[in-house]
Design a protein around this motif. Structure first.
Motif, mmCIF file in Angstrom:
data_model
loop_
_atom_site.group_PDB
_atom_site.id
_atom_site.type_symbol
_atom_site.label_atom_id
_atom_site.label_comp_id
_atom_site.label_asym_id
_atom_site.label_seq_id
_atom_site.Cartn_x
_atom_site.Cartn_y
_atom_site.Cartn_z
ATOM 1 N N GLY A 314 0.774 -1.229 0.000
ATOM 2 C CA GLY A 314 0.000 0.000 0.000
ATOM 3 C C GLY A 314 0.805 1.279 0.000
ATOM 4 N N LYS A 315 2.090 1.213 -0.355
ATOM 5 C CA LYS A 315 2.904 2.429 -0.376
ATOM 6 C C LYS A 315 2.562 3.276 -1.605
ATOM 7 C CE LYS A 315 6.816 0.778 2.343
ATOM 8 N NZ LYS A 315 8.287 0.664 2.427
ATOM 9 N N GLU A 316 2.845 4.554 -1.522
ATOM 10 C CA GLU A 316 2.574 5.465 -2.633
ATOM 11 C C GLU A 316 3.460 5.127 -3.821
ATOM 12 O OE1 GLU A 316 2.236 10.286 -3.474
ATOM 13 O OE2 GLU A 316 3.157 9.534 -1.634
ATOM 14 N N LYS A 317 2.897 5.210 -5.010
ATOM 15 C CA LYS A 317 3.685 4.961 -6.215
ATOM 16 C C LYS A 317 4.808 5.996 -6.328
ATOM 17 C CE LYS A 317 0.338 5.074 -9.265
ATOM 18 N NZ LYS A 317 -0.337 5.019 -10.586
ATOM 19 N N VAL A 318 5.997 5.535 -6.695
ATOM 20 C CA VAL A 318 7.116 6.452 -6.914
ATOM 21 C C VAL A 318 6.898 7.247 -8.198
ATOM 22 C CG1 VAL A 318 9.594 6.597 -7.378
ATOM 23 C CG2 VAL A 318 8.743 5.032 -5.609
ATOM 24 N N ILE A 319 6.445 6.575 -9.232
ATOM 25 C CA ILE A 319 6.184 7.233 -10.518
ATOM 26 C C ILE A 319 4.728 7.695 -10.520
ATOM 27 C CG2 ILE A 319 6.153 6.936 -13.029
ATOM 28 C CD1 ILE A 319 8.284 4.665 -12.506
ATOM 29 N N GLN A 320 4.534 8.969 -10.322
ATOM 30 C CA GLN A 320 3.215 9.534 -10.106
ATOM 31 C C GLN A 320 2.435 9.705 -11.416
ATOM 32 O OE1 GLN A 320 1.881 10.607 -6.878
ATOM 33 N NE2 GLN A 320 3.492 9.169 -6.313
ATOM 34 N N ASP A 321 1.105 9.581 -11.302
ATOM 35 C CA ASP A 321 0.243 9.708 -12.480
ATOM 36 C C ASP A 321 0.433 11.052 -13.176
ATOM 37 O OD1 ASP A 321 -0.647 7.321 -11.462
ATOM 38 O OD2 ASP A 321 -2.712 7.997 -11.076
ATOM 39 N N GLN A 322 0.469 12.116 -12.402
ATOM 40 C CA GLN A 322 0.560 13.445 -13.004
ATOM 41 C C GLN A 322 1.884 13.657 -13.725
ATOM 42 O OE1 GLN A 322 -1.732 15.772 -13.565
ATOM 43 N NE2 GLN A 322 -3.168 14.300 -12.711
ATOM 44 N N GLU A 323 2.944 13.003 -13.248
ATOM 45 C CA GLU A 323 4.232 13.096 -13.943
ATOM 46 C C GLU A 323 4.135 12.425 -15.310
ATOM 47 O OE1 GLU A 323 7.223 12.983 -10.065
ATOM 48 O OE2 GLU A 323 6.543 11.116 -10.988
ATOM 49 N N THR A 324 3.493 11.266 -15.352
ATOM 50 C CA THR A 324 3.347 10.547 -16.619
ATOM 51 C C THR A 324 2.454 11.324 -17.582
ATOM 52 O OG1 THR A 324 3.646 8.418 -15.495
ATOM 53 C CG2 THR A 324 2.583 8.375 -17.655
ATOM 54 N N ILE A 325 1.385 11.908 -17.074
ATOM 55 C CA ILE A 325 0.504 12.723 -17.916
ATOM 56 C C ILE A 325 1.263 13.927 -18.470
ATOM 57 C CG2 ILE A 325 -1.508 14.263 -17.853
ATOM 58 C CD1 ILE A 325 -2.737 12.247 -15.807
ATOM 59 N N ALA A 326 2.087 14.549 -17.623
ATOM 60 C CA ALA A 326 2.871 15.707 -18.065
ATOM 61 C C ALA A 326 3.868 15.323 -19.152
ATOM 62 C CB ALA A 326 3.600 16.324 -16.876
ATOM 63 N N VAL A 327 4.486 14.157 -19.025
ATOM 64 C CA VAL A 327 5.402 13.682 -20.066
ATOM 65 C C VAL A 327 4.654 13.525 -21.382
ATOM 66 C CG1 VAL A 327 6.817 11.739 -20.844
ATOM 67 C CG2 VAL A 327 7.013 12.545 -18.486
ATOM 68 N N MET A 328 3.462 12.915 -21.344
ATOM 69 C CA MET A 328 2.684 12.726 -22.559
ATOM 70 C C MET A 328 2.323 14.064 -23.202
ATOM 71 S SD MET A 328 2.598 9.512 -22.999
ATOM 72 C CE MET A 328 1.874 9.924 -24.563
ATOM 73 N N GLU A 329 1.978 15.044 -22.382
ATOM 74 C CA GLU A 329 1.631 16.361 -22.910
ATOM 75 C C GLU A 329 2.823 17.004 -23.619
ATOM 76 O OE1 GLU A 329 -0.623 20.418 -21.407
ATOM 77 O OE2 GLU A 329 0.345 19.131 -19.913
ATOM 78 N N ILE A 330 4.015 16.854 -23.030
ATOM 79 C CA ILE A 330 5.223 17.428 -23.629
ATOM 80 C C ILE A 330 5.566 16.727 -24.935
ATOM 81 C CG2 ILE A 330 7.721 17.679 -23.288
ATOM 82 C CD1 ILE A 330 7.046 18.090 -20.256
ATOM 83 N N LEU A 331 5.413 15.411 -24.987
ATOM 84 C CA LEU A 331 5.676 14.675 -26.218
ATOM 85 C C LEU A 331 4.733 15.138 -27.335
ATOM 86 C CD1 LEU A 331 6.136 11.018 -24.879
ATOM 87 C CD2 LEU A 331 7.929 12.592 -25.613
ATOM 88 N N GLU A 332 3.470 15.286 -27.012
ATOM 89 C CA GLU A 332 2.494 15.736 -28.014
ATOM 90 C C GLU A 332 2.816 17.150 -28.501
ATOM 91 O OE1 GLU A 332 -1.738 14.219 -28.055
ATOM 92 O OE2 GLU A 332 -1.377 14.468 -25.899
ATOM 93 N N LYS A 333 3.100 18.019 -27.570
ATOM 94 C CA LYS A 333 3.412 19.398 -27.915
ATOM 95 C C LYS A 333 4.670 19.465 -28.773
ATOM 96 C CE LYS A 333 3.220 23.945 -27.641
ATOM 97 N NZ LYS A 333 2.213 24.725 -28.403
ATOM 98 N N GLY A 334 5.670 18.659 -28.411
ATOM 99 C CA GLY A 334 6.910 18.639 -29.159
ATOM 100 C C GLY A 334 6.707 18.217 -30.605
#
Length: 339
Positions: A314-334
């Protein structure tokens, strides 16, 4: 124990996943789905079931985590299928095709009370971990600029590509590594400048990118090309009191390509003295120092350790959802900026 099933039996599964998931006592790889399990070019792992029956994997109550290692176009479909069968999911990068798909699948997993995460193994690159250690030592003083390079000399790849594909671009396939490193350590920037190119001209593949992330008093640059006969340093970090240069990149991939695997090899992926970075700085007394920095140990299995702790304890995920979403947004914008 965390029991795992894989979808896909290609390079991703066999080079970047199995050497690590098979190297942890708290993980058990039970099943690998392949369309043609008898025609694999990879040596089969003992004790693992190879099958072309996807339903058998999905309906196996022992399997808690499904790892999706297929082409990006199918990530959403397979991830949703696994969630529908009550499985947690780990998805290779790029996580999804779009930010919209990423947001949708994260929300769907929450509704199912299940975990889904992107396989951002490059957070556990030795060069990245070492650079963070140097920054946190304070010897560089206030940070001014960070340069991150991910270079190849593989002209045959862009030369052989005669059409443009957004989702198979260099930025999508490789920028996803370094962009995640930037966001995971430095956070969201105030603005980003994009320089994404097709060096061979319109209608060809994206084979170059240079992204500048601007923070209040810091610029972080991510630069990459298929046409670097001599690669630039993996990391260069400038501070008010010094500079750190890490010339060579993490060696895990180098060893994986040689089939020199982590199990039974304590020196797997380990830097030798000639790979160490050089830290040059002035101390508080103004005295000049130049020293080699012993590299941190990289270990992609730590992604599996993280997800094991999240699922089983039950520990918090190290790789956060919002970080992954932000990466996807940057890839699309790029890719919108590609010229």
């Amino acid at each position: 124990m965390l029991t795992i099933g894989y979808i896909g039996n290609g390079k991703s599964t066999n080079r970047y996943h199995l050497p690590f998931s098979l190297n942890r006592d708290h993980l058990k790889v039970k099943t690998i789905h392949a369309r043609h399990p008898e025609k694999t070019e990879w040596e089969k792992s003992p004790g693992v079931l190879y099958t072309d029956d996807l339903a058998a994997l999905m309906n196996d109550d022992d399997i808690q985590l499904v790892v999706v290692c297929t082409h990006t176009e199918s990530h959403y479909e397979y991830a949703k299928m696994a969630l529908d069968h009550g499985k947690h999911v780990l998805v290779e990068k790029p996580f999804m095709l779009t930010k919209e798909e990423a947001e949708s699948i994260f929300q769907y997993a929450k509704e199912k009370n299940l975990l889904i995460q992107c396989y951002q193994n490059r957070r556990y690159d030795s060069d990245f971990l070492t650079t963070k250690k140097v920054i946190e030592s304070g010897k560089l003083g206030d940070l001014l600029e960070v340069e991150m390079h991910y270079d190849y000399y593989r002209p045959e790849i862009p030369n052989a590509t005669t059409h443009f594909s957004k989702y198979k671009s260099y930025l999508y396939g490789h920028g996803v590594h370094t962009i995640d490193q930037v966001l995971s350590y430095f956070g969201q920037p105030d603005k980003i400048h994009y320089d994404v190119r097709q060096l061979l001209g319109p209608g060809r593949m994206n084979d170059y990118f240079d992204l500048d992330f601007y923070y209040a008093s810091l610029k972080v640059s991510v630069k990459s090309s298929f046409f670097r006969l001599k690669p630039r340093p993996s990391f260069v970090v400038y501070g008010k009191k010094g500079v750190f240069v890490k010339q060579t990149e993490d060696r895990q991939e180098e060893h994986l390509k040689l089939f020199y695997l982590p199990k039974g090899h304590p020196d797997f992926g380990k830097d030798l003295p000639q790979h160490y970075g050089v830290l040059t700085y002035l101390d508080d007394a103004g005295i000049y120092h130049e020293e080699k920095v012993i590299s941190e140990q990289g270990d992609y299995a730590r992604v599996y350790d993280d997800i094991y702790e999240a699922i089983n304890h039950g520990k918090e995920k190290v790789i956060q959802d919002q970080e992954t979403i932000a990466v996807m947004e940057i890839l699309e914008k790029g890719m919108e900026e590609c010229n």
